[in-house]
Scaffold this active site. Structure first.
Site, PDB file in Angstrom:
ATOM      1  N   ASP A   8      34.291 184.450  23.777  1.00 27.00           N
ATOM      2  CA  ASP A   8      35.493 183.636  23.555  1.00 27.00           C
ATOM      3  C   ASP A   8      35.047 182.181  23.428  1.00 27.00           C
ATOM      4  O   ASP A   8      34.715 181.541  24.424  1.00 27.00           O
ATOM      5  CB  ASP A   8      36.465 183.835  24.723  1.00 27.00           C
ATOM      6  CG  ASP A   8      37.598 182.806  24.746  1.00 27.00           C
ATOM      7  OD1 ASP A   8      37.907 182.239  23.679  1.00 27.00           O
ATOM      8  OD2 ASP A   8      38.172 182.583  25.840  1.00 27.00           O
ATOM      9  N   LEU A   9      35.034 181.675  22.192  1.00 37.11           N
ATOM     10  CA  LEU A   9      34.590 180.303  21.934  1.00 37.11           C
ATOM     11  C   LEU A   9      35.815 179.411  21.766  1.00 37.11           C
ATOM     12  O   LEU A   9      36.521 179.483  20.759  1.00 37.11           O
ATOM     13  CB  LEU A   9      33.708 180.249  20.681  1.00 37.11           C
ATOM     14  CG  LEU A   9      33.158 178.876  20.302  1.00 37.11           C
ATOM     15  CD1 LEU A   9      32.315 178.284  21.427  1.00 37.11           C
ATOM     16  CD2 LEU A   9      32.344 178.963  19.015  1.00 37.11           C
ATOM     17  N   GLY A  10      36.067 178.581  22.777  1.00 40.71           N
ATOM     18  CA  GLY A  10      37.186 177.661  22.735  1.00 40.71           C
ATOM     19  C   GLY A  10      36.746 176.264  22.359  1.00 40.71           C
ATOM     20  O   GLY A  10      35.601 176.026  21.950  1.00 40.71           O
ATOM     21  N   THR A  12      36.456 173.742  24.390  1.00 38.52           N
ATOM     22  CA  THR A  12      35.714 173.092  25.456  1.00 38.52           C
ATOM     23  C   THR A  12      34.591 173.959  26.008  1.00 38.52           C
ATOM     24  O   THR A  12      33.535 173.461  26.369  1.00 38.52           O
ATOM     25  CB  THR A  12      36.660 172.717  26.612  1.00 38.52           C
ATOM     26  OG1 THR A  12      37.722 171.915  26.113  1.00 38.52           O
ATOM     27  CG2 THR A  12      35.925 171.946  27.698  1.00 38.52           C
ATOM     28  N   ARG A  13      34.832 175.277  26.057  1.00 37.02           N
ATOM     29  CA  ARG A  13      33.857 176.161  26.688  1.00 37.02           C
ATOM     30  C   ARG A  13      33.650 177.426  25.855  1.00 37.02           C
ATOM     31  O   ARG A  13      34.550 177.870  25.144  1.00 37.02           O
ATOM     32  CB  ARG A  13      34.326 176.580  28.091  1.00 37.02           C
ATOM     33  CG  ARG A  13      34.423 175.451  29.098  1.00 37.02           C
ATOM     34  CD  ARG A  13      34.703 175.994  30.483  1.00 37.02           C
ATOM     35  NE  ARG A  13      35.966 176.733  30.543  1.00 37.02           N
ATOM     36  CZ  ARG A  13      36.344 177.478  31.576  1.00 37.02           C
ATOM     37  NH1 ARG A  13      35.545 177.623  32.628  1.00 37.02           N
ATOM     38  NH2 ARG A  13      37.508 178.102  31.561  1.00 37.02           N
ATOM     39  N   LEU A  14      32.469 177.982  25.981  1.00 39.51           N
ATOM     40  CA  LEU A  14      32.182 179.346  25.553  1.00 39.51           C
ATOM     41  C   LEU A  14      32.211 180.220  26.795  1.00 39.51           C
ATOM     42  O   LEU A  14      31.538 179.932  27.790  1.00 39.51           O
ATOM     43  CB  LEU A  14      30.809 179.425  24.888  1.00 39.51           C
ATOM     44  CG  LEU A  14      30.246 180.842  24.684  1.00 39.51           C
ATOM     45  CD1 LEU A  14      31.082 181.612  23.674  1.00 39.51           C
ATOM     46  CD2 LEU A  14      28.781 180.783  24.252  1.00 39.51           C
ATOM     47  N   TYR A  94      55.005 184.673  13.992  1.00 39.45           N
ATOM     48  CA  TYR A  94      54.593 183.874  12.840  1.00 39.45           C
ATOM     49  C   TYR A  94      54.646 184.698  11.557  1.00 39.45           C
ATOM     50  O   TYR A  94      54.128 185.819  11.497  1.00 39.45           O
ATOM     51  CB  TYR A  94      53.169 183.360  13.034  1.00 39.45           C
ATOM     52  CG  TYR A  94      53.020 182.153  13.928  1.00 39.45           C
ATOM     53  CD1 TYR A  94      53.890 181.927  14.999  1.00 39.45           C
ATOM     54  CD2 TYR A  94      52.000 181.241  13.717  1.00 39.45           C
ATOM     55  CE1 TYR A  94      53.742 180.821  15.817  1.00 39.45           C
ATOM     56  CE2 TYR A  94      51.829 180.130  14.541  1.00 39.45           C
ATOM     57  CZ  TYR A  94      52.712 179.931  15.586  1.00 39.45           C
ATOM     58  OH  TYR A  94      52.558 178.832  16.392  1.00 39.45           O
ATOM     59  N   ASP A 103      43.148 182.961  20.011  1.00 35.95           N
ATOM     60  CA  ASP A 103      43.186 182.928  21.473  1.00 35.95           C
ATOM     61  C   ASP A 103      44.589 183.236  21.991  1.00 35.95           C
ATOM     62  O   ASP A 103      44.761 184.006  22.951  1.00 35.95           O
ATOM     63  CB  ASP A 103      42.689 181.585  22.013  1.00 35.95           C
ATOM     64  CG  ASP A 103      43.424 180.386  21.436  1.00 35.95           C
ATOM     65  OD1 ASP A 103      44.111 180.511  20.399  1.00 35.95           O
ATOM     66  OD2 ASP A 103      43.313 179.289  22.028  1.00 35.95           O
ATOM     67  N   ARG A 104      45.608 182.664  21.349  1.00 35.11           N
ATOM     68  CA  ARG A 104      46.985 182.964  21.739  1.00 35.11           C
ATOM     69  C   ARG A 104      47.320 184.429  21.468  1.00 35.11           C
ATOM     70  O   ARG A 104      47.969 185.098  22.276  1.00 35.11           O
ATOM     71  CB  ARG A 104      47.954 182.046  21.002  1.00 35.11           C
ATOM     72  CG  ARG A 104      47.853 180.583  21.414  1.00 35.11           C
ATOM     73  CD  ARG A 104      48.645 179.681  20.484  1.00 35.11           C
ATOM     74  NE  ARG A 104      50.086 179.932  20.560  1.00 35.11           N
ATOM     75  CZ  ARG A 104      50.957 179.482  19.659  1.00 35.11           C
ATOM     76  NH1 ARG A 104      50.531 178.792  18.607  1.00 35.11           N
ATOM     77  NH2 ARG A 104      52.239 179.746  19.806  1.00 35.11           N
TER      78      ARG A 104
END
Length: 247
Positions: A8-10, A12-14, A94, A103-104
């Site tokens: 999970d690559l966001g 701020t963090r992986l 959507y 991510d959502r």
């Protein structure tokens, strides 16, 4: 050796973890990438090898490419998760699924698999995301706002004398650090509470509330209805991977 891994690559963090039998997450590793050389940090942190890497990313294309290159050197196969309009009983609001961050989508998927009933799914990371999911798996849409950490960073960038961190929440703080913490956290809390009240009116009953992300624990203390749901995106990715493997 674990053969399947979730990434999970966001912004701020992986975060990554092995996917164990039965769809269970192994120990989660988090690597901050807002400072330093991401390629070096990834090379040092990643598992040495594996069969399949399942990847969800909302980071920049350049940063995602760095991670994919590193994964390609270690894994036989990389599978990238993408938002779908319908998946495993979840239906998103959507019209264009590509516009909803993966991510959502994965957090909603995990919430739908985890909770019997409606949920307000709140992610507290770089951004504050709020999504409403009813008990039938229908996503009713959501909101995106700056997280408290991003609010503090933005204020500090525009006014260096305002500290970027520190302080403690209070209804009426008596020092600047705590006033900043109280204002930024309070803004997020108020938006979540307003969304929860609106959700109760829309659905006819108050939904549950799931908080996830690095900033969730700080807000949970002020949201008595909330349940902390750790690593919700990775858990959603585990559900997505299980369906991908079954097809």
């Amino acid at each position: 050796m674990n053969r399947r891994w979730l990434f999970d690559l966001g912004n701020t963090r992986l975060k990554f973890a092995p996917l164990l039998d039965g769809g269970v997450l192994g120990d989660v590793v988090a690597v901050a990438h807002d400072n330093g050389d991401f390629a070096v940090e990834v090379a040092q942190a990643l598992p040495r090898e594996g069969a399949v890497a399942y990847l969800a990313s909302v980071a920049s294309p350049a940063m995602t490419a760095v991670l994919r290159d590193a994964l390609s050197a270690r894994f036989g196969h990389i599978v990238v998760a993408r938002t779908a309009s319908q998946f495993a009983g979840l239906r998103i609001a959507y019209a264009d699924p590509d516009k909803l961050g993966v991510d959502r989508f994965l957090a909603l998927l995990a919430a739908h698999a985890r909770v019997a009933g409606a949920s307000l799914v709140v992610g507290v990371g770089t951004a504050l995301t709020i999504d409403l999911l009813d008990g039938a798996g229908l996503h009713h849409g959501g909101r995106i706002a700056p997280s408290p950490a991003l609010m503090r960073a933005a204020l500090h960038q525009r006014a260096r004398q305002l500290p970027e961190s520190g302080g403690a929440y209070a209804e009426f703080a008596d020092d600047t650090q705590s006033a900043l913490a109280s204002g930024c956290e309070g803004a997020a809390i108020a938006l979540i509470e307003r969304s929860h009240a609106a959700a109760a009116r829309q659905l006819g009953a108050p939904p549950g509330m799931l908080l996830h992300g690095g900033g969730a624990p700080a807000l949970a203390a002020h949201l008595p209805r909330a349940e902390l749901a750790s690593h919700l995106v990775l858990r959603g990715l585990a559900h997505w991977a299980a369906r991908a493997e079954a097809e």
